[in-house]
Scaffold this motif. Structure first.
Motif, PDB file in Angstrom:
ATOM      1  N   THR A 148      38.719  21.292 -45.322  1.00 46.04           N
ATOM      2  CA  THR A 148      38.356  21.329 -43.909  1.00 46.04           C
ATOM      3  C   THR A 148      38.495  19.912 -43.362  1.00 46.04           C
ATOM      4  OG1 THR A 148      36.772  23.115 -44.300  1.00 46.04           O
ATOM      5  CG2 THR A 148      36.514  21.867 -42.264  1.00 46.04           C
ATOM      6  N   THR A 176      37.547  17.718 -40.108  1.00 50.77           N
ATOM      7  CA  THR A 176      36.736  17.638 -38.891  1.00 50.77           C
ATOM      8  C   THR A 176      36.763  16.205 -38.386  1.00 50.77           C
ATOM      9  OG1 THR A 176      35.281  19.343 -39.813  1.00 50.77           O
ATOM     10  CG2 THR A 176      34.458  18.116 -37.907  1.00 50.77           C
ATOM     11  N   LYS A 177      37.289  16.031 -37.171  1.00 48.23           N
ATOM     12  CA  LYS A 177      37.372  14.703 -36.553  1.00 48.23           C
ATOM     13  C   LYS A 177      37.962  13.672 -37.505  1.00 48.23           C
ATOM     14  CE  LYS A 177      33.536  15.593 -33.449  1.00 48.23           C
ATOM     15  NZ  LYS A 177      32.193  15.249 -33.040  1.00 48.23           N
ATOM     16  N   GLY A 178      39.017  14.068 -38.220  1.00 48.84           N
ATOM     17  CA  GLY A 178      39.712  13.145 -39.121  1.00 48.84           C
ATOM     18  C   GLY A 178      39.125  13.031 -40.509  1.00 48.84           C
ATOM     19  N   ASP A 179      37.959  13.590 -40.731  1.00 50.49           N
ATOM     20  CA  ASP A 179      37.337  13.554 -42.056  1.00 50.49           C
ATOM     21  C   ASP A 179      37.718  14.811 -42.833  1.00 50.49           C
ATOM     22  OD1 ASP A 179      36.031  11.122 -41.623  1.00 50.49           O
ATOM     23  OD2 ASP A 179      34.275  12.126 -40.743  1.00 50.49           O
ATOM     24  N   THR A 180      38.226  14.613 -44.039  1.00 50.16           N
ATOM     25  CA  THR A 180      38.670  15.729 -44.875  1.00 50.16           C
ATOM     26  C   THR A 180      37.646  15.987 -45.973  1.00 50.16           C
ATOM     27  OG1 THR A 180      40.978  15.186 -44.456  1.00 50.16           O
ATOM     28  CG2 THR A 180      40.525  16.577 -46.363  1.00 50.16           C
ATOM     29  N   LYS A 220      37.685  27.335 -34.091  1.00 45.98           N
ATOM     30  CA  LYS A 220      36.955  26.728 -32.977  1.00 45.98           C
ATOM     31  C   LYS A 220      36.063  27.780 -32.341  1.00 45.98           C
ATOM     32  CE  LYS A 220      37.936  24.088 -28.696  1.00 45.98           C
ATOM     33  NZ  LYS A 220      36.729  23.473 -28.490  1.00 45.98           N
ATOM     34  N   ASP A 231      32.998  27.286 -29.697  1.00 50.50           N
ATOM     35  CA  ASP A 231      32.188  26.343 -28.922  1.00 50.50           C
ATOM     36  C   ASP A 231      30.691  26.634 -29.029  1.00 50.50           C
ATOM     37  OD1 ASP A 231      34.429  24.916 -28.095  1.00 50.50           O
ATOM     38  OD2 ASP A 231      34.684  26.127 -26.281  1.00 50.50           O
ATOM     39  N   ASN A 283      29.319  25.203 -32.063  1.00 51.21           N
ATOM     40  CA  ASN A 283      29.704  23.813 -32.292  1.00 51.21           C
ATOM     41  C   ASN A 283      30.625  23.672 -33.506  1.00 51.21           C
ATOM     42  OD1 ASN A 283      29.726  21.137 -31.462  1.00 51.21           O
ATOM     43  ND2 ASN A 283      28.038  20.583 -32.831  1.00 51.21           N
ATOM     44  N   ASN A 285      34.502  23.225 -34.708  1.00 50.49           N
ATOM     45  CA  ASN A 285      35.847  22.834 -34.294  1.00 50.49           C
ATOM     46  C   ASN A 285      36.459  22.019 -35.427  1.00 50.49           C
ATOM     47  OD1 ASN A 285      38.210  22.186 -33.031  1.00 50.49           O
ATOM     48  ND2 ASN A 285      37.298  20.924 -31.437  1.00 50.49           N
ATOM     49  N   HIS A 286      37.160  22.708 -36.300  1.00 50.88           N
ATOM     50  CA  HIS A 286      37.766  22.024 -37.433  1.00 50.88           C
ATOM     51  C   HIS A 286      39.063  22.723 -37.837  1.00 50.88           C
ATOM     52  CE1 HIS A 286      34.744  24.805 -39.471  1.00 50.88           C
ATOM     53  NE2 HIS A 286      35.921  25.332 -39.755  1.00 50.88           N
ATOM     54  N   GLU A 287      39.858  22.013 -38.596  1.00 47.40           N
ATOM     55  CA  GLU A 287      41.096  22.572 -39.145  1.00 47.40           C
ATOM     56  C   GLU A 287      40.815  22.974 -40.581  1.00 47.40           C
ATOM     57  OE1 GLU A 287      45.748  21.271 -39.587  1.00 47.40           O
ATOM     58  OE2 GLU A 287      44.231  19.708 -39.812  1.00 47.40           O
TER      59      GLU A 287
END
Length: 155
Positions: A45, A47-51, A137, A139, A142, A144-146
């Protein structure tokens, strides 16, 4: 006179000569590469650049099963629900698949607030391996991740 005797024989011979019907084929369309039973071997996962590596998890396994229209997945601990790491997750629904685009329409999940949502993914096949990548995602939760999941097709 000989001709009149041959005429009925010729008529019978002609009547017995029927054109054979065109060969009928019961070809079924090639099975989608998505269909089958898939075992999760890796999941991350972002999230905001953190894997974060989510899977494999010791003492757990997960399968995803797809037919022509529906998918289902199950993840559970291998200790039959005993102990502090007991877990069970299951969900499913319908899906669309075209080219490398795969969309899950999640109808069932034990985390009920995820139900009724669509999730879009890109898929890639390498032999018996399926790599699924996309954004989850929601909302209101809360989220929102890849996610990037790697599955191996089961025989």
């Amino acid at each position: 006179m000989k001709l009149t005797r041959l005429l009925p024989l010729a008529a019978i011979a002609l009547a017995s000569c029927t054109q054979k019907p065109a060969a009928t084929t019961s070809e079924t369309p090639a099975a989608s590469p998505m269909t089958g039973t898939w075992k999760l071997v890796s999941a991350v996962t972002v999230t905001k650049g953190d894997t974060v590596k989510d899977y494999p998890v010791p003492n757990q396994e997960m399968l995803k099963i797809l037919n022509d229209t529906h998918f289902a997945f199950m993840r559970h601990d291998l200790s039959k629900g005993k102990g502090k790491d007991a877990t069970y997750t299951a969900g499913g629904g319908t899906y669309d698949f075209k080219g490398d685009k795969y969309t899950e329409h999640l109808a069932y999940l034990n985390a009920r607030e995820w139900e009724g949502r669509d999730f879009d993914f890109t898929v890639m096949f390498k032999g018996d391996t399926l790599i699924q990548k996309g954004i989850e995602k929601i909302d209101s939760l809360n989220i929102n991740h890849e996610i990037i999941e790697t599955y191996v097709k089961q025989k």
